[in-house]
Write a protein that holds these residues in place. Structure first.
Motif, PDB file in Angstrom:
ATOM      1  N   TRP A  99      -5.137  -6.235  -0.247  1.00 57.90           N
ATOM      2  CA  TRP A  99      -3.946  -5.577   0.273  1.00 57.90           C
ATOM      3  C   TRP A  99      -4.254  -4.145   0.693  1.00 57.90           C
ATOM      4  O   TRP A  99      -3.708  -3.652   1.683  1.00 57.90           O
ATOM      5  N   ASP A 100      -5.116  -3.480  -0.048  1.00 58.83           N
ATOM      6  CA  ASP A 100      -5.472  -2.098   0.317  1.00 58.83           C
ATOM      7  C   ASP A 100      -6.186  -2.054   1.665  1.00 58.83           C
ATOM      8  O   ASP A 100      -5.920  -1.185   2.495  1.00 58.83           O
ATOM      9  N   ALA A 103      -3.660  -2.691   4.416  1.00 59.18           N
ATOM     10  CA  ALA A 103      -2.824  -1.503   4.610  1.00 59.18           C
ATOM     11  C   ALA A 103      -3.560  -0.430   5.415  1.00 59.18           C
ATOM     12  O   ALA A 103      -2.991   0.161   6.332  1.00 59.18           O
ATOM     13  N   ARG A 110       1.422  -0.364   1.112  1.00 56.88           N
ATOM     14  CA  ARG A 110       1.515  -1.613   0.338  1.00 56.88           C
ATOM     15  C   ARG A 110       2.968  -1.977   0.064  1.00 56.88           C
ATOM     16  O   ARG A 110       3.328  -3.146   0.040  1.00 56.88           O
TER      17      ARG A 110
END
Length: 133
Positions: A99-100, A103, A110
């Motif tokens: 997810w990082d 993003a 996030r």
């Protein structure tokens, strides 16, 4: 994956849902009917209705109907997304990146990604998915 909707969305974004539909259609078309005519009489008024039989078979198969319905619902909701949101959802459900990383690559937080995901899942669940898993 937390639930069946997540599994369905993963299948959609990875292309597995379309493959499942294609495989189900192929399987239904390869099943051969058993000839139950054991009599010695001659068939009268015999005509081929292969197209009609194929359509009836596909329309009456519950699994195929469910798969197509699910795909149509997801297509409807994803078609209205902007490019960034669609790309984020695709990367989230394909599970190739964290997810990082998603993003950073797309310039969103996030929290925003989680809100988009929750909104998509809520929208899709409201249309009565016919889960086949």
């Amino acid at each position: 994956m937390a639930d069946k909707v997540d599994k369905l969305l993963t299948d959609y974004f990875t292309g597995d849902l379309q493959r499942k539909i294609s495989m189900r259609v192929d399987m239904l078309n390869t099943v051969q009917e058993i000839d139950e005519n054991t009599g010695g009489g001659r068939a009268q008024y015999k005509y081929s209705n292969a197209v009609e039989n194929k359509m009836i078979t596909e329309e009456s198969d519950a699994e195929l109907v469910a798969l197509r319905h699910n795909k149509k619902v997801i297509d409807t909701w994803t078609s209205g997304m902007d490019k960034v949101r669609y790309q984020v959802m695709k990367e989230m459900y394909c599970r190739h990146k964290t997810w990082d990383k998603i993003a950073l690559d797309n310039g969103v937080s996030r929290t925003t990604m989680a809100e988009w995901r929750k909104e998509l899942k809520f929208s899709i669940e409201g249309w009565g998915l016919l889960i086949t898993y």
